[in-house]
Design a protein around this motif. Sequence first.
Motif, short mmCIF file in Angstrom:
data_model
loop_
_atom_site.label_atom_id
_atom_site.label_comp_id
_atom_site.label_asym_id
_atom_site.label_seq_id
_atom_site.Cartn_x
_atom_site.Cartn_y
_atom_site.Cartn_z
N ILE A 248 0.86 -1.20 0.00
CA ILE A 248 0.00 0.00 0.00
C ILE A 248 0.89 1.25 0.00
O ILE A 248 1.87 1.33 0.75
N THR A 249 0.56 2.21 -0.85
CA THR A 249 1.36 3.45 -0.96
C THR A 249 0.53 4.65 -0.50
O THR A 249 -0.71 4.60 -0.52
N PRO A 250 1.20 5.75 -0.13
CA PRO A 250 0.46 6.97 0.21
C PRO A 250 -0.40 7.45 -0.97
O PRO A 250 -1.49 7.98 -0.80
N GLU A 251 0.11 7.20 -2.20
CA GLU A 251 -0.63 7.61 -3.41
C GLU A 251 -1.96 6.85 -3.51
O GLU A 251 -3.00 7.43 -3.84
N ALA A 252 -1.91 5.54 -3.21
CA ALA A 252 -3.14 4.73 -3.27
C ALA A 252 -4.16 5.24 -2.26
O ALA A 252 -5.36 5.34 -2.55
N LEU A 253 -3.70 5.62 -1.08
CA LEU A 253 -4.59 6.15 -0.04
C LEU A 253 -5.16 7.51 -0.46
O LEU A 253 -6.34 7.79 -0.28
N PHE A 254 -4.31 8.33 -1.09
CA PHE A 254 -4.74 9.66 -1.56
C PHE A 254 -5.84 9.52 -2.62
O PHE A 254 -6.88 10.19 -2.55
N LEU A 255 -5.62 8.61 -3.57
CA LEU A 255 -6.62 8.40 -4.64
C LEU A 255 -7.93 7.84 -4.07
O LEU A 255 -9.02 8.25 -4.49
N ALA A 256 -7.80 6.91 -3.11
CA ALA A 256 -9.00 6.36 -2.46
C ALA A 256 -9.79 7.47 -1.76
O ALA A 256 -11.02 7.57 -1.89
N ASN A 257 -9.08 8.34 -1.02
CA ASN A 257 -9.71 9.47 -0.32
C ASN A 257 -10.47 10.38 -1.28
O ASN A 257 -11.58 10.82 -0.99
N LYS A 258 -9.86 10.65 -2.44
CA LYS A 258 -10.49 11.53 -3.43
C LYS A 258 -11.84 10.97 -3.90
O LYS A 258 -12.75 11.72 -4.25
N ARG A 259 -11.96 9.63 -3.87
CA ARG A 259 -13.21 8.99 -4.31
C ARG A 259 -14.15 8.68 -3.13
O ARG A 259 -15.15 7.99 -3.29
N GLY A 260 -13.78 9.19 -1.93
CA GLY A 260 -14.67 8.98 -0.78
C GLY A 260 -14.41 7.69 -0.02
O GLY A 260 -15.28 7.22 0.73
N TYR A 261 -13.21 7.13 -0.20
CA TYR A 261 -12.87 5.86 0.47
C TYR A 261 -11.56 5.99 1.24
O TYR A 261 -10.80 6.94 1.05
N THR A 262 -11.31 5.00 2.08
CA THR A 262 -9.99 4.81 2.66
C THR A 262 -9.61 3.36 2.40
O THR A 262 -10.40 2.59 1.84
N ILE A 263 -8.38 2.97 2.79
CA ILE A 263 -7.97 1.57 2.62
C ILE A 263 -7.67 1.00 4.01
O ILE A 263 -6.92 1.61 4.79
N LYS A 264 -8.25 -0.14 4.31
CA LYS A 264 -8.04 -0.80 5.60
C LYS A 264 -7.74 -2.28 5.37
O LYS A 264 -8.21 -2.87 4.39
N LEU A 265 -6.97 -2.88 6.29
CA LEU A 265 -6.77 -4.33 6.25
C LEU A 265 -7.99 -4.97 6.90
O LEU A 265 -8.19 -4.87 8.11
N ILE A 266 -8.81 -5.62 6.08
CA ILE A 266 -10.08 -6.18 6.55
C ILE A 266 -10.01 -7.71 6.57
O ILE A 266 -9.53 -8.33 5.61
N GLY A 267 -10.49 -8.28 7.65
CA GLY A 267 -10.72 -9.72 7.71
C GLY A 267 -12.20 -9.95 7.49
O GLY A 267 -13.03 -9.26 8.10
N GLU A 268 -12.55 -10.89 6.62
CA GLU A 268 -13.97 -11.09 6.29
C GLU A 268 -14.33 -12.57 6.20
O GLU A 268 -13.56 -13.37 5.67
N ILE A 269 -15.50 -12.90 6.75
CA ILE A 269 -16.05 -14.26 6.63
C ILE A 269 -17.41 -14.09 5.97
O ILE A 269 -18.30 -13.44 6.52
#
Length: 334
Positions: A248-269
């Motif tokens: 994960i890069t700061p750029e990926a987080l910046f682009l996600a933020n611009k679209r109204g998202y963030t990036i998190k490490l999610i565990g899912e079942i």
Amino acid sequence: MKITIIGFGVVGRGLAKVLYKKKDELEKNYGEFRVVAICDRSGAIIDEDGVDLKEAIEVKEKTGKLINHKKAKKVDVLDVIRNVKSDVVVEVTPSNLETGEPAKTYILESFKNKKHVVTANKGPLALYYKELVEEAKKNNVYFRYEATVGGAMPIINLAKENLAGNKILAIRGILNGTTNYILTKMEKEKVDFETALKEAQELGYAEANPSQDVDGLDTAAKIVILANSIMNLNKTIKDVKIKGIRKITPEALFLANKRGYTIKLIGEIKEGYLIVEPMLVPIESPLNVKGTLNVAMFETDLAKEVVVVGRGAGAEETASAILSDLIWIKKRLS
């Protein structure tokens, strides 16, 4: 209730501190909680009348070894489990996600000797859940493990007791405070992964070898425990699709933020599948918690979405979950 504590690191000492600090309050509300043995790798302190917890904590914190205590002896942990009269064994040795040992052996030996077990140890449960639960049943003893997932957060007991009668359709969440701290830092301060990791290590949030956290193994172990204990699946850590956060890069987080998202490490079942990976999370989602916080979301048929947020690690926080399990057992033995 007579208790043996196996493992006297951060979590074991955390529990001892809580039992010492809350002694009168616990006795008044629930009856006596007496620690009759404490073991670490160096040896054990055994006292049928109750170990002096304050003294044991001081010796361990000053010298690093229980054997330096005036009452300590060089004795094997399995001998303590077999020979010391106690009702409950609290197993809090370090987690081993490759073999589950030595904790698995300690837990099985406790069951064989008709002792209830409370553990904070993810390793054995992520690898041998079914075997451990069946052995506890066979020996007619209680086996509690709230502290294995989410520190102080009541995740397992919430699902099994408060949401009883609901069908749990999916569970997803942030179950590792280290990775959440790193991603929050990268997002807020536009720093790269290595810089954020270094700060997490300096603050004590990340280990010198951080791979269990940042590569997603710690989260994977926790979702296996949730899948098996809450959704009655029969999974091990080998069944989880795992991807960590190193790329994960700061750029990926910046682009996600611009679209109204963030990036998190999610565990899912969900639908029998177990996944741990960085995912896009809407900024207004209850899953978007910051810093070292953890969050778990249950998707249920009756209660719909139920979210619990809290501290996922720490000595007192984990001791809180162990204590709730000890009280649960105590009530049933009274």
